[in-house]
Write an enzyme that holds these catalytic residues in place. Sequence first.
Site, PDB file in Angstrom:
ATOM      1  CG  HIS A 134      14.625 -51.072  14.678  1.00  0.00           C
ATOM      2  ND1 HIS A 134      14.075 -51.043  13.412  1.00  0.00           N
ATOM      3  CD2 HIS A 134      15.824 -51.705  14.549  1.00  0.00           C
ATOM      4  CE1 HIS A 134      14.898 -51.631  12.559  1.00  0.00           C
ATOM      5  NE2 HIS A 134      15.974 -52.039  13.226  1.00  0.00           N
ATOM      6  CG  ASP A 135      18.657 -49.616  13.739  1.00  0.00           C
ATOM      7  OD1 ASP A 135      18.826 -50.193  14.839  1.00  0.00           O
ATOM      8  OD2 ASP A 135      18.770 -50.208  12.653  1.00  0.00           O
ATOM      9  CG  HIS A 144      21.637 -48.808  18.270  1.00  0.00           C
ATOM     10  ND1 HIS A 144      22.433 -49.928  18.229  1.00  0.00           N
ATOM     11  CD2 HIS A 144      20.397 -49.227  17.857  1.00  0.00           C
ATOM     12  CE1 HIS A 144      21.727 -50.961  17.798  1.00  0.00           C
ATOM     13  NE2 HIS A 144      20.495 -50.557  17.563  1.00  0.00           N
ATOM     14  CG  HIS A 188      15.847 -53.533  18.812  1.00  0.00           C
ATOM     15  ND1 HIS A 188      16.207 -52.308  19.331  1.00  0.00           N
ATOM     16  CD2 HIS A 188      16.622 -53.711  17.711  1.00  0.00           C
ATOM     17  CE1 HIS A 188      17.150 -51.770  18.586  1.00  0.00           C
ATOM     18  NE2 HIS A 188      17.433 -52.609  17.584  1.00  0.00           N
ATOM     19  CG  HIS A 189      20.222 -55.148  19.374  1.00  0.00           C
ATOM     20  ND1 HIS A 189      20.617 -55.990  18.347  1.00  0.00           N
ATOM     21  CD2 HIS A 189      20.061 -53.920  18.815  1.00  0.00           C
ATOM     22  CE1 HIS A 189      20.695 -55.302  17.227  1.00  0.00           C
ATOM     23  NE2 HIS A 189      20.349 -54.041  17.477  1.00  0.00           N
ATOM     24  CE  LYS A 205      22.377 -49.333  14.133  1.00  0.00           C
ATOM     25  NZ  LYS A 205      22.195 -50.274  13.015  1.00  0.00           N
ATOM     26  CG  ASP A 247      17.333 -55.646  13.841  1.00  0.00           C
ATOM     27  OD1 ASP A 247      17.434 -55.005  12.778  1.00  0.00           O
ATOM     28  OD2 ASP A 247      18.104 -55.497  14.804  1.00  0.00           O
TER      29      ASP A 247
END
Length: 341
Positions: A207-208, A236, A260-261, A211, A289
């Site tokens: 999920h990151d 990201h 997801h954010h 980055k 998260d």
Amino acid sequence: MIFNLKDLTRRFAAEKALQESENRYRTIFENTSVAILISEENTIISMVNHEFEKLTAYSKQETEGKMTWKDFFVKDQIEKMESYHYTRRIDPKLAPRKYEARLIDRQGNIKEVCLTVAMIPETKKSILSLLNITELKQMRKDIQHHLEKRQAVMRDTIEAMAMTIEKRDPYTAGHQRRVADLACAIAKEMMLSEVQIEGIRMAGVIHDLGKIRVPAEILSKPDKLTEHEFAIIKDHPQIAYDILKKIDFPWPLALMILQHHERMNGSGYPQGLSGEEILLESRILSVADVIEAMAFHRPYRPALGIERALEEVYKNRGVFYDIEVVNICLKLFLEKRFEFG
């Protein structure tokens, strides 16, 4: 003997109609593309069609009146099939009309068949049609094998992506896997399908991914980020989406990660989505998260602990975080004693 012409004419017409009906049904019986047999109450076969001869390699002369349908099926299925046979003669509704079985032909080859059975009205006879599904079942197995192989390749690809991120940013190393573990535990508790749970796991471990384009000095900066640096970090999810969107995964990974954010009240990023506009999988990842990020050490602060993390999601359920997801998460930690591995 006195003949009544009208009665004789009617009887002749009835006999002719009966003969025509028999001829019509026999034509259908013999020319259908499915194997058919007629069974007597004692399981003796009284009639078979040409397709049955082709399926079994036994001729009509060898079969009709001489063999029972039990001669054509594997032994471990006979008891069950015989039970159906006699139950059907008591009450047809109590026996399955359609089921699968394994037939043995003259050469000893086992063939998968789909049986459809019906009673012939006003008799104790039954008619069985046998559709050869051997190739179809093999095709299904081949497709399933191909899908499993494809998913294994995709899992390996995702794992490679995860390792690439982890090598670059040691703080991300355990974070993604812990998020994936918690998100899957929440999804299981919510009774989501195995396919959804697997998709959540795959999204969790990368999920990151976005980055990878964030400068390493920003990722490992021990001080508070500047506005400009935080703006770079916030890119990201979009970067990950752009990397993944053209890959044909069996799950909507790109969208899960993109969202997801996002937050329930529309205050999240990058799209400012709210409520049901956000994928359920993303709402689950969001809670997992936040919990993991607060509970563990970060370059710019020490770990805040699991209690603070749970307090955060509880306080903001329905505002930032999905209410049901938060409730399930709290249940996992407080009642089921979930622990990060």
